[in-house]
Design an enzyme around this catalytic site. Sequence first.
Site, mmCIF file in Angstrom:
data_model
loop_
_atom_site.group_PDB
_atom_site.id
_atom_site.type_symbol
_atom_site.label_atom_id
_atom_site.label_comp_id
_atom_site.label_asym_id
_atom_site.label_seq_id
_atom_site.Cartn_x
_atom_site.Cartn_y
_atom_site.Cartn_z
ATOM 1 C CG ASP A 1 4.428 13.684 -12.599
ATOM 2 O OD1 ASP A 1 4.371 14.874 -12.961
ATOM 3 O OD2 ASP A 1 4.758 12.757 -13.350
ATOM 4 C CG HIS B 1 0.265 11.658 -13.740
ATOM 5 N ND1 HIS B 1 0.916 11.051 -14.795
ATOM 6 C CD2 HIS B 1 0.944 11.258 -12.627
ATOM 7 C CE1 HIS B 1 1.931 10.332 -14.329
ATOM 8 N NE2 HIS B 1 1.968 10.426 -13.012
ATOM 9 C CG HIS C 1 -0.281 7.191 -10.591
ATOM 10 N ND1 HIS C 1 0.700 6.688 -9.780
ATOM 11 C CD2 HIS C 1 0.360 8.007 -11.455
ATOM 12 C CE1 HIS C 1 1.871 7.185 -10.134
ATOM 13 N NE2 HIS C 1 1.697 7.983 -11.147
ATOM 14 C CG HIS D 1 6.987 12.031 -7.667
ATOM 15 N ND1 HIS D 1 8.254 11.805 -8.141
ATOM 16 C CD2 HIS D 1 6.136 11.383 -8.506
ATOM 17 C CE1 HIS D 1 8.176 11.038 -9.221
ATOM 18 N NE2 HIS D 1 6.902 10.763 -9.468
HETATM 19 ZN ZN LIG Z 1 3.115 9.462 -11.648
#
Ligand SMILES: [Zn+2]
Length: 218
Positions: free
Chosen positions: A9, A62, A66, A167
Amino acid sequence: MPKVTLTFDNGPEPLVTPQVLDCLAQHDLKATFFVLGKKVIEPARARIAQRASADGHRIGNHTFTHTTPLGELDRTAALAEFDRTERALEWLLPAGAQPRRLFRPYGGSGALGPHLLHPAVVEKLEAGGYTCVLWNSVPGDWRDPDQWVNRALEDCRSRPWSLVVLHDLPTGAMAHLDEFIRRLFDDGVELTQEYPSDCVPLLDGKIVLPMAQYTSKP
Ligand SMILES: [Zn+2]
């Protein structure tokens, strides 16, 4: 045989994502990258996501900024988080490079709950035939870049199918991705690109899990 699905992500990151792609290629593994609109809108970062897609990885939305979970935003702001990222990923969809349109909400350090989704975005996901991919394992690689592997392995041993959130960020954590994958194989884990059904409340636009647990009140 226990299963593990890897997801990455918050990228793409020029100094990290290509190395992650190299590592996955060495192990002949396919994963999913949930990218941020504000990053993938930059051509150099879009090229990295395009390489990932060409390598057989899936790419998902995503959110754009964010910064605030969708369920804590008003309708307009929540829809903008989704739509602006879709526009940044327009190159992906017409090519039919992947079978599904994918979305993962921003949780805030991995928390699951009604803060994740706004009802207007849920409608959009249904209308567009999207699959919403949540998670059941957040080993905190960004918090603990040199120690996360043991915790992640321990967590993957605790359930039959783990959908792990990592990540591809410049924290140093991805330097240990190869070790993590090797040790998963040592554990006899099957690594798959598919998602466990308890992490997918929406599949191809159809609601398949109770949405109230993940959706704010209108
Ligand atoms: Zn995230």
